[in-house]
Each structure stands twice: as C-alpha cells, then as structure tokens.
Design a protein around this motif. Structure first.
Motif, PDB file in Angstrom:
ATOM      1  N   TYR A   1       2.401  -0.410   3.682  1.00 11.11           N
ATOM      2  CA  TYR A   1       1.504  -1.477   4.141  1.00 11.11           C
ATOM      3  C   TYR A   1       0.079  -0.947   4.262  1.00 11.11           C
TER       4      TYR A   1
ATOM      5  N   PRO B   1      -3.152  -2.493   5.938  1.00 11.41           N
ATOM      6  CA  PRO B   1      -3.619  -3.666   6.697  1.00 11.41           C
ATOM      7  C   PRO B   1      -5.022  -4.096   6.296  1.00 11.41           C
ATOM      8  N   GLN B   2      -5.344  -5.317   6.692  1.00 12.07           N
ATOM      9  CA  GLN B   2      -6.685  -5.859   6.476  1.00 12.07           C
ATOM     10  C   GLN B   2      -7.652  -5.148   7.431  1.00 12.07           C
ATOM     11  N   LYS B   3      -8.891  -4.902   6.979  1.00 16.73           N
ATOM     12  CA  LYS B   3      -9.935  -4.404   7.876  1.00 16.73           C
ATOM     13  C   LYS B   3      -9.529  -3.193   8.710  1.00 16.73           C
ATOM     14  N   VAL B   4      -9.264  -2.073   8.087  1.00 17.73           N
ATOM     15  CA  VAL B   4      -9.040  -0.855   8.858  1.00 17.73           C
ATOM     16  C   VAL B   4     -10.401  -0.208   9.100  1.00 17.73           C
TER      17      VAL B   4
ATOM     18  N   LEU C   1      -3.665  11.774   7.311  1.00 12.13           N
ATOM     19  CA  LEU C   1      -3.268  10.364   7.315  1.00 12.13           C
ATOM     20  C   LEU C   1      -2.143  10.118   6.302  1.00 12.13           C
TER      21      LEU C   1
ATOM     22  N   ILE D   1     -11.335  11.030   7.818  1.00  6.08           N
ATOM     23  CA  ILE D   1     -11.186   9.679   7.270  1.00  6.08           C
ATOM     24  C   ILE D   1     -12.305   8.756   7.730  1.00  6.08           C
TER      25      ILE D   1
ATOM     26  N   THR E   1     -15.351   9.349   7.757  1.00 15.68           N
ATOM     27  CA  THR E   1     -16.564   9.527   6.967  1.00 15.68           C
ATOM     28  C   THR E   1     -16.412   8.976   5.549  1.00 15.68           C
ATOM     29  N   LEU E   2     -15.215   8.475   5.213  1.00 15.21           N
ATOM     30  CA  LEU E   2     -14.998   8.000   3.839  1.00 15.21           C
ATOM     31  C   LEU E   2     -15.692   6.663   3.608  1.00 15.21           C
ATOM     32  N   SER E   3     -16.064   6.404   2.370  1.00 19.79           N
ATOM     33  CA  SER E   3     -16.623   5.098   2.023  1.00 19.79           C
ATOM     34  C   SER E   3     -15.474   4.092   1.954  1.00 19.79           C
TER      35      SER E   3
ATOM     36  N   GLU F   1     -13.123   4.759  -0.925  1.00 21.67           N
ATOM     37  CA  GLU F   1     -12.376   6.013  -0.732  1.00 21.67           C
ATOM     38  C   GLU F   1     -11.281   5.824   0.306  1.00 21.67           C
TER      39      GLU F   1
ATOM     40  N   LEU G   1      -5.629   5.019   2.116  1.00 21.59           N
ATOM     41  CA  LEU G   1      -4.642   4.148   2.765  1.00 21.59           C
ATOM     42  C   LEU G   1      -3.503   3.804   1.799  1.00 21.59           C
TER      43      LEU G   1
ATOM     44  N   HIS H   1      -1.316   6.733   1.778  1.00 18.84           N
ATOM     45  CA  HIS H   1      -0.529   6.732   3.017  1.00 18.84           C
ATOM     46  C   HIS H   1       0.676   5.794   2.882  1.00 18.84           C
TER      47      HIS H   1
END
Ligand code: ATP
Ligand code: MG
Lengths: 292, 289
Positions: free
Chosen positions: A92, A94-97, A110, A150, A152-154, A157, A162, A165
């Motif tokens: 999974y 998720p939306q908007k992490v 992660l 994580i 600092t990732l764009s 990225e 994710l 993961h």
C-alpha cells in the motif's frame, strides 16, 4: 520469493461492497476484479470514494455489506475488517505521505520496514534482508537514494521509495492512492512507466487511484471508474463512454476524444461533482496546464 | 588541593545508589526519548512531568514514596490522553496545555498542604527538583523494575512505532494496531518520566527525556543508533552531574554542595549545543551516514 501468481489469475475480487461513513453511503454496490500482472486504474473525482475503497480492500474499513477476496484468501467482510489477514498479500502506498525532514530514517530503513515493520523487537543484522532491500531500491531506480533521509527526498523520489516499501514483501497486489498527485509531468511519466514495468517483471497486480486517467491510458489494462460511490469497470473503451458515465453520475456527461487524450465533461450547468470529473478542462481563468 | 574523584566517592552508600539509579533512569529516558522526539510528543512528555509533580506531592500527603505518586498519576494521565486522542499532540496542544495547567494547580495545592500539615520538610524541593542522594534504598528495586519494563516496551515495539511515525496508514496496512502501540508507548513514556521525576525532579525531567535524544538525533540518522547514543549521553550527563555535585561541596558557598539536577540539566544542554554544531542535516545531505 513467494510464487508469483500466473498472469491473469484473480488476485482481488470486490463483491457488492457498501460502505457507510457518518450516516452517509460512501460506496454503493461496488464490485470488480483485478488480475495478476494487470494494471488497473481506479479513476474518479475528489470525494468519489477512492481512498475509502482502497481502505476496504486493505481491511482497514469494514464494509456494511459485501466482501473482498484478496489473493485467493478471505479479506474484509461485513463481519470484520482485519488488516492482519491481508497485510502479507497487499502492498500500500497511501495518499499524501508527508515526512518530517528530521525523521531519522533512511530510504533503506523505510524499505526494510516494508519487510518487517509489523514485527516486534530490534532487527538483527541480516545480509539476506539487506540484499533484498538494496535490490528492491535498484528495481525502482532509487539505488542512489538508499542512504538519504526520507524527509529530504523530492516528491518523485519519495514515491519511488514508498513503492519499494510496498513491494519488498512481494505482495500479489499493490495499491497506490493518488501517487501522481504531486508530481510534475516528467516524474509522473517515470512513475507510471516504472509501475507498468513492475507489473510485467514481477507479475504483481497494480490498482492505482487517480483523478485524471490520461497519464495511465498507455498502460492501463482495465479501469474502475468511480463517481459518487458507484463504480463501473472493464476495458477503457467499454467504461469511458457517455452512456456508462452518464448513468454513473446520474446526469448527462460528455466524453470527448482530443487527439490521444480523453476528456470527461459535464453539461455547462451540471452539478459540482461533475465539474471535477476526470480529465476535465477547468473553466476559463482557472486553466491548469497539463501538457499535451 | 583535592581531585575530582574525592576519596570515598565510590564507597559512599548514597552515591553508589545514586549512580545505579541515575544510570538506569538515564538509559530508559534516552531510549524512550528518541521515539518521543521522532513522534513529535515532546509536549505530551512535558505534560506528563507536570502531572507527575501533582502525583509526587500527593504521595507525600498519603505518606507513601513519591515514586508511586509519579507512576500512578502518570499512567492514569497517559491512558486518558490516549482516550481523548491527545497523543496526536501537534493539533491538540491546547487540550494538553489545559490538562498540564490543571495538574500544576493540583501540585500547588498538594505542596501547600504538605508544607502545612505534615512534618516533612523540603517536600517542594524533593518533588520539583529531585532527590537522587536521598532516595530510599527500598524503592530502588521497584524503580529498577519499572525501568526494565519501560525499556523493554520501547525495544519490543521499536519497528511498529517507527513505521507509525512515518505514516499511521502505512503501519495499519501492515497489520500494526496503531492505537494499541501508541498507547503502550505513551505508558512507557509515563514510566520513564516518573523515574526521571524521582531522580532529577518533576520540573527538570523533560530535559533528560528530550535533551539526549535531541542531541543523538543530530549526530546520527539511524534510529537504532540514535537510541544507543541517546542512552549513552543521558548516562554521561547523570554520572558527571553526580560527580560534579559531590565535588561541589568544596565550591562556594563552602560546605553546601550544588544540586545534582542543575549539573545534569546543564550538561544535557551543553551536549545538545555541541551536537548542533555537527548536525548531519548540514553539509552532507545525501550519501554520508
Ligand atoms: N471518516 C469519514 N467520515 C465521514 N465521511 C467520510 C469519512 N472519510 C471519508 N468520508 C467521505 O467519503 C467520501 C469519499 O471519500 P474518499 O476519501 O474515499 O474520496 P476520494 O475519492 O479518495 O477523494 P480524493 O480524490 O479527494 O482523495 C467523501 O465525501 C468524504 O467526505
Ligand atoms: Mg483519496
């Protein structure tokens, strides 16, 4: 690696699912199937019920009626949800992490939590797991990000990490909730291509939610169109048609083919919901360019 | 001229007790604190400390060891914070602040009653600023047991807690009972804070919870390593604090000695300052460990 389901084998079956939240019916008689190695788009405007449907599949939201079968085994039913029953078989995103930049977690940590994040105790150093994590990061083209925090990732990225993961435990089904929402056109294209490649390479079934179907048109094997809690599913040509969508929305909807894009347009005075329909060009003055 | 290690330092009974108890408390606070910082629950930790002040002063009224007051009220508060959803603190700061204010009011009442109606002297100082040299030997096994349980809880729940701190949905999808794990963690934090209240006092206990953890998180980007570093920094601060406090009997004003709590908190602050000079966030953003 667990046996990869043969391409075409059914990995998800959603049957007659109804969900009520705070006294409102959010999903009404939703049913469809997802098969191994296929890319399914879950398309619908804001508030259509995409996130709710994915939560039902995960077993986080028990349906009031209907049932879900994941990877051949039982999933959520109206008797109970039970994420433990599906956790091993479903990945999974998720939306908007949103991740705090100070969170002391590297990309590889992660991904590693995707293997054993539900386990108790402190993990021992294990070469097999480390190699698996590294290989997974390589598979999503994020090998060079392994040691980055994580936070600092764009956006693009982080989305890759994710996905790693969610995939590292070799699930039969990968659910992604609006993974393209905050990506620019290039990252959007890269993530879609990556997912299409993974369905082919790993035989995983992808169910991806989006409010705009256009970026998915080249790779989508099947579409589940959701509007106001009702779903229509099948091939894109079967579903994205005026009579089908008008029935779904409950009023007249136009489907326009403009070059290789599909625009779903409500009448000029259609309800607000239809104004947000997938792929709709926004009213003048609010134009949002999404390339060709 | 005397040396820092005063003759008798290691043979003195209360000092030995203080070193053992202080060390154990520092380890627990260090381990628990990393997750407190990671989960953004520092304010809840501070609220638990102030609630501990009410518990400790209430325990004096009842004539029992303050540790029982710290722990009982701390656990009760942690449980009700979870029930009210207060541990998702960032958006609930107001509610936490109100609970905290009420607890301090209660502490004010209890401390007043302690001073007026019991013959115990120095209750206020003991509750608010700790009493590591005056801890009764009989409570040490109890404290050690609490410390063990709290440390075990965070070690056992380490991975689910970490995953839930990235994103609760992500953890729930992997089958983690996010609420149960959060509650267990809050209870462990209440115990750690209670132990800290006993040693360096209710007012200062958050320093030992947050300070070493904050410093450790600036020194390393790996969560497991951060917990080890945080525990080590905590122990260093407490032991050095005890040593300096023992030594300070020779400092002006002669013959009085400075409180341990001051030294511990000052050292924690110095560690944090030093760690900020070498933060992994600056310079090598990618690639370096
Ligand atoms: N916990 C809840 N209680 C009440 N209503 C809810 C709850 N969660 C979602 N809803 C409602 O259910 C409907 C569907 O929500 P959902 O989040 O599934 O939509 P979505 O398709 O994912 O939208 P978006 O594209 O904005 O993410 C919305 O009208 C929403 O307001
Ligand atoms: Mg959604």
């Amino acid at each position: 690696m667990p046996p990869v389901p043969a391409r075409g084998a059914q990995v998800l079956s959603v049957e007659g699912v109804h969900v009520w939240l705070s006294g409102r019916e959010v999903l009404h008689d939703v049913g469809f199937e997802v098969r191994a190695g296929e890319f399914t788009g879950l398309i619908g405007p804001n508030g259509a019920g995409k996130t709710t449907l994915l939560r039902v599949i995960l077993g986080l939201e028990p349906p009031a009626q209907g049932r879900v079968i994941v990877g051949g085994g039982p999933g959520a039913t109206s008797e109970g949800a039970g994420p433990g029953r599906t956790a091993e078989r479903v990945g999974y995103v998720p939306q908007k992490v949103v991740v705090d930049p100070d969170l002391p977690l590297r990309a590889r940590d992660l991904v590693s939590l995707g293997l054993d994040g539900h386990r108790l105790g402190i993990p021992l150093r294990n070469r097999g797991r480390r190699q698996k994590v590294d290989a997974m990061l390589e598979a999503v083209d994020a090998g060079r990000l392994a040691d980055a925090r994580i936070g600092t990732l764009s956006g693009g990225e982080l989305q890759r990490v994710l996905i790693a993961h969610a995939l590292v435990s070799d699930p039969a089904l990968l659910l992604l909730d609006e993974p393209l929402a905050n990506l620019d056109l290039r990252s959007e294209h890269e993530v879609v291509a990556l997912l299409a490649r993974l369905t082919g390479e790993r035989g995983v079934a992808v169910l991806l939610s989006a409010h705009d179907m256009n970026p998915l048109l080249p790779v989508m094997d099947r579409i589940v169109y959701l509007a106001a809690g009702r779903a229509a599913s099948g091939g894109t040509d079967e579903v994205v048609r005026e009579e089908v969508l008008s029935e779904l929305y409950g009023h007249q909807v136009d489907v326009l083919h403009v070059r290789d894009r599909i625009l779903v347009v409500a009448g000029p005075h259609g309800p607000r919901e239809a104004d947000q329909a997938a792929g709709l060009p926004e009213p003048p003055g609010r134009t949002r360019s999404r390339g060709v | 001229m005397h040396v820092l290690f005063e003759p008798g330092f290691f043979t003195d009974g209360p000092v030995r007790l203080a070193l053992v108890l202080g060390g154990a408390v520092a380890v627990v606070s260090g381990l628990v604190g990393v997750l407190t910082v990671v989960r953004g629950q520092s304010f809840a930790g501070h609220a638990l400390a102030d609630i501990g002040a009410a518990g400790g002063s209430g325990a004096f009224l009842l004539g029992v060891n303050p540790l029982w007051g710290f722990v009982v009220l701390g656990l009760a508060a942690a449980g009700s914070m979870e029930l009210m959803g207060l541990q998702r603190a960032r958006s609930r700061d107001v509610a936490t602040g109100i609970v905290l204010g009420a607890a301090l009011g209660l502490a004010a009442l209890f401390l007043y009653l302690d001073a007026s109606y019991t013959s115990t002297t120095g209750v206020t100082t003991t509750v608010l600023f700790g009493s590591i040299f005056a801890v009764s030997g009989s409570i040490v096994p109890v404290a050690a047991a609490f410390a063990g349980v709290a440390a075990l809880a965070v070690v056992v729940l380490f991975r689910p807690l970490l995953l839930a701190s990235v994103n609760p949905e992500l953890a729930a999808a992997r089958g983690v009972g996010v609420r149960m794990v959060g509650l267990a963690y809050l209870l462990a934090m209440a115990v750690a804070v209670s132990l800290s209240c006993l040693t360096i006092g209710a007012i200062l206990s958050t320093a030992l919870l947050i300070g070493p953890a904050g410093a450790a998180l600036r020194l390393t980007r790996r969560p497991g390593r951060a917990m080890a570093v945080s525990a080590a920094l905590g122990v260093a601060a407490v032991w050095l604090g005890i040593l300096l406090s023992y030594d300070s009997y020779y400092w002006p004003p002669a013959g009085r000695g400075w409180p341990v709590s001051f030294f511990v908190v000052a050292l924690v602050f110095l560690f944090y300052l030093a760690s900020s000079l070498r933060s992994p966030r600056h310079g090598h953003r990618r690639g370096a460990r």
